[in-house]
Write a protein that holds these residues in place. Structure first.
Motif, PDB file in Angstrom:
ATOM      1  N   ALA A   1       0.828  -1.210   0.000  1.00  0.00           N
ATOM      2  CA  ALA A   1       0.000   0.000   0.000  1.00  0.00           C
ATOM      3  C   ALA A   1       0.861   1.258   0.000  1.00  0.00           C
ATOM      4  O   ALA A   1       0.522   2.260  -0.657  1.00  0.00           O
ATOM      5  N   GLU A   2       1.989   1.232   0.714  1.00  0.00           N
ATOM      6  CA  GLU A   2       2.877   2.397   0.749  1.00  0.00           C
ATOM      7  C   GLU A   2       3.516   2.623  -0.617  1.00  0.00           C
ATOM      8  O   GLU A   2       3.584   3.752  -1.109  1.00  0.00           O
ATOM      9  N   PHE A   3       4.000   1.534  -1.211  1.00  0.00           N
ATOM     10  CA  PHE A   3       4.632   1.642  -2.527  1.00  0.00           C
ATOM     11  C   PHE A   3       3.639   2.158  -3.572  1.00  0.00           C
ATOM     12  O   PHE A   3       3.953   3.070  -4.355  1.00  0.00           O
ATOM     13  N   GLU A   4       2.425   1.608  -3.561  1.00  0.00           N
ATOM     14  CA  GLU A   4       1.411   2.029  -4.529  1.00  0.00           C
ATOM     15  C   GLU A   4       1.014   3.486  -4.321  1.00  0.00           C
ATOM     16  O   GLU A   4       0.820   4.235  -5.282  1.00  0.00           O
ATOM     17  N   ALA A   5       0.895   3.891  -3.064  1.00  0.00           N
ATOM     18  CA  ALA A   5       0.534   5.280  -2.768  1.00  0.00           C
ATOM     19  C   ALA A   5       1.580   6.233  -3.321  1.00  0.00           C
ATOM     20  O   ALA A   5       1.249   7.292  -3.889  1.00  0.00           O
ATOM     21  N   ALA A   6       2.850   5.868  -3.177  1.00  0.00           N
ATOM     22  CA  ALA A   6       3.927   6.719  -3.700  1.00  0.00           C
ATOM     23  C   ALA A   6       3.857   6.817  -5.217  1.00  0.00           C
ATOM     24  O   ALA A   6       3.948   7.913  -5.792  1.00  0.00           O
ATOM     25  N   CYS A   7       3.676   5.683  -5.881  1.00  0.00           N
ATOM     26  CA  CYS A   7       3.673   5.680  -7.351  1.00  0.00           C
ATOM     27  C   CYS A   7       2.445   6.386  -7.916  1.00  0.00           C
ATOM     28  O   CYS A   7       2.543   7.097  -8.934  1.00  0.00           O
ATOM     29  N   ARG A   8       1.294   6.202  -7.307  1.00  0.00           N
ATOM     30  CA  ARG A   8       0.088   6.886  -7.786  1.00  0.00           C
ATOM     31  C   ARG A   8       0.243   8.402  -7.628  1.00  0.00           C
ATOM     32  O   ARG A   8      -0.213   9.175  -8.474  1.00  0.00           O
ATOM     33  N   ARG A   9       0.881   8.797  -6.577  1.00  0.00           N
ATOM     34  CA  ARG A   9       1.122  10.227  -6.381  1.00  0.00           C
ATOM     35  C   ARG A   9       2.067  10.763  -7.467  1.00  0.00           C
ATOM     36  O   ARG A   9       1.842  11.835  -8.038  1.00  0.00           O
ATOM     37  N   LEU A  10       3.111  10.011  -7.751  1.00  0.00           N
ATOM     38  CA  LEU A  10       4.075  10.436  -8.761  1.00  0.00           C
ATOM     39  C   LEU A  10       3.469  10.448 -10.164  1.00  0.00           C
ATOM     40  O   LEU A  10       3.908  11.207 -11.028  1.00  0.00           O
ATOM     41  N   ALA A  11       2.472   9.603 -10.382  1.00  0.00           N
ATOM     42  CA  ALA A  11       1.865   9.502 -11.713  1.00  0.00           C
ATOM     43  C   ALA A  11       0.850  10.604 -11.991  1.00  0.00           C
ATOM     44  O   ALA A  11       0.383  10.742 -13.119  1.00  0.00           O
TER      45      ALA A  11
ATOM     46  N   ARG B   1       6.260  12.573 -17.332  1.00  0.00           N
ATOM     47  CA  ARG B   1       5.261  13.551 -16.902  1.00  0.00           C
ATOM     48  C   ARG B   1       5.873  14.945 -16.811  1.00  0.00           C
ATOM     49  O   ARG B   1       7.094  15.099 -16.689  1.00  0.00           O
ATOM     50  N   PRO B   2       5.046  15.986 -16.840  1.00  0.00           N
ATOM     51  CA  PRO B   2       5.562  17.360 -16.705  1.00  0.00           C
ATOM     52  C   PRO B   2       5.751  17.719 -15.226  1.00  0.00           C
ATOM     53  O   PRO B   2       5.341  16.982 -14.328  1.00  0.00           O
ATOM     54  N   GLY B   3       6.359  18.873 -14.998  1.00  0.00           N
ATOM     55  CA  GLY B   3       6.431  19.432 -13.643  1.00  0.00           C
ATOM     56  C   GLY B   3       7.364  18.712 -12.705  1.00  0.00           C
ATOM     57  O   GLY B   3       7.072  18.589 -11.513  1.00  0.00           O
ATOM     58  N   VAL B   4       8.497  18.220 -13.226  1.00  0.00           N
ATOM     59  CA  VAL B   4       9.464  17.496 -12.391  1.00  0.00           C
ATOM     60  C   VAL B   4      10.744  18.318 -12.290  1.00  0.00           C
ATOM     61  O   VAL B   4      11.254  18.809 -13.307  1.00  0.00           O
ATOM     62  N   ARG B   5      11.270  18.475 -11.089  1.00  0.00           N
ATOM     63  CA  ARG B   5      12.551  19.168 -10.953  1.00  0.00           C
ATOM     64  C   ARG B   5      13.280  18.661  -9.709  1.00  0.00           C
ATOM     65  O   ARG B   5      12.658  18.216  -8.737  1.00  0.00           O
ATOM     66  N   ARG B   6      14.607  18.732  -9.767  1.00  0.00           N
ATOM     67  CA  ARG B   6      15.435  18.367  -8.619  1.00  0.00           C
ATOM     68  C   ARG B   6      15.817  19.636  -7.877  1.00  0.00           C
ATOM     69  O   ARG B   6      16.207  20.632  -8.488  1.00  0.00           O
ATOM     70  N   LEU B   7      15.684  19.604  -6.558  1.00  0.00           N
ATOM     71  CA  LEU B   7      16.019  20.763  -5.746  1.00  0.00           C
ATOM     72  C   LEU B   7      17.528  20.943  -5.692  1.00  0.00           C
ATOM     73  O   LEU B   7      18.291  19.977  -5.675  1.00  0.00           O
ATOM     74  N   ASP B   8      17.959  22.182  -5.651  1.00  0.00           N
ATOM     75  CA  ASP B   8      19.378  22.527  -5.662  1.00  0.00           C
ATOM     76  C   ASP B   8      20.095  21.938  -4.449  1.00  0.00           C
ATOM     77  O   ASP B   8      19.529  21.842  -3.357  1.00  0.00           O
ATOM     78  N   GLY B   9      21.350  21.537  -4.641  1.00  0.00           N
ATOM     79  CA  GLY B   9      22.131  20.986  -3.541  1.00  0.00           C
ATOM     80  C   GLY B   9      22.535  22.023  -2.511  1.00  0.00           C
ATOM     81  O   GLY B   9      22.827  21.677  -1.364  1.00  0.00           O
TER      82      GLY B   9
END
Length: 274
Positions: free
Chosen positions: A121-131, A160-168
């Motif tokens: 359930a945790e894994f699926e929740a993470a992936c559905r959110r990311l999708a 998907r759109p709207g993806v970015r990595r936060l600055d180090g």
């Protein structure tokens, strides 16, 4: 569950607890692990529960007594803070044979243990959110885990759109966090000797009401107190350095599952990129 950390036990049992026991669980997670090292009366007061409820909660985690529970927390603290130098002192002598075969076998065991420990359930929740393309996605990692955030970002940008990595750099990262909206998704990577700047980042994300997904080790980063989903990965092996292989496997699995879930919109995006 005998070899699980206390925090893993909490995450595995929380859905089966009574409402009063859940208050004790959330109190522990909110100030983990320090409140668990306090006397039972202090733990109860901090969590808004009775001492009897705290003791029932500890028993539900599989401990025979409160002192046994506290011993487990103290052992976790020792493991959390061990440096590579400290770990090398306990490194076993070489026993001959093929080093690579033995090493890869340890990595495979870590991956299997990780898959067995992460609730579906945790894994699926993470992936559905990311999708969900309506929610922007932000990723960040520490000294040894930012490469995982970079790898995941590269794949998700295709899906998907709207993806970015936060600055180090923390100052630049703080500026970026100002643009994060309530409901956005953040994936954070943190493993032992936990990064204080990553903890500060998680706190800021919580204030922005972001949905935080934490990918961490078996001792579980303090960031978990700010996370909605926690994915603990086995990183320890009997060598000087921890191994990120299981964390990388979880990232690969998240990318694959997210791509499946987002396929109706991901397919034309990938096609256009090709």
């Amino acid at each position: 569950m005998a070899d699980a950390t206390v925090e893993e036990r909490v995450h595995e049992t929380i859905e089966r607890l009574t409402s009063a026991e859940r208050r004790a669980a959330r109190g522990l997670l909110a100030n983990y692990p320090m409140i668990g090292l306090a006397p039972v009366a202090e733990f109860a007061k901090s969590a808004g529960a009775s001492p009897a409820t705290v003791l029932r909660f500890v028993a539900r985690l599989g401990f025979g007594s409160y002192p046994e529970f506290q011993r487990a927390l103290r052992e976790e603290l020792k493991e959390r803070t061990k440096s590579p130098l400290e770990r090398s002192r306990n490194k076993p002598r070489e026993d001959g044979g093929n080093f690579l075969d033995r090493f890869v076998a340890q990595l495979a065991a870590n991956i299997a243990a990780t898959a067995a420990r992460i609730p579906e359930a945790e894994f699926e929740a993470a992936c559905r959110r990311l999708a969900d393309p309506k929610r922007s996605c932000h990723l960040a990692g520490g000294r040894f885990t930012d490469a995982l955030a970079m790898y995941m970002e590269a794949h998700l940008r295709l899906v998907r759109p709207g993806v970015r990595r936060l600055d180090g750099r923390m100052a630049a990262r703080t500026d970026q966090i100002l643009d994060i909206k309530a409901g956005d998704t953040a994936v954070l990577f943190d493993m032992r000797r936990y990064d204080s700047e990553m903890l500060e980042t998680a706190s800021l994300l919580r204030k922005r009401r972001a949905f935080v997904i934490l990918v961490t080790d078996e001792w579980i980063s303090p960031i978990s107190r700010f996370a909605k989903v926690v994915l603990p990965c086995r990183v320890s092996i009997d060598r000087t350095w921890d191994a990120n292989t299981a964390m990388f496997a979880v990232v690969e699995a998240m990318i694959a599952r997210t791509t499946e879930l987002a396929w109706p919109t991901a397919s034309p995006r990938i096609s256009a990129n090709e």
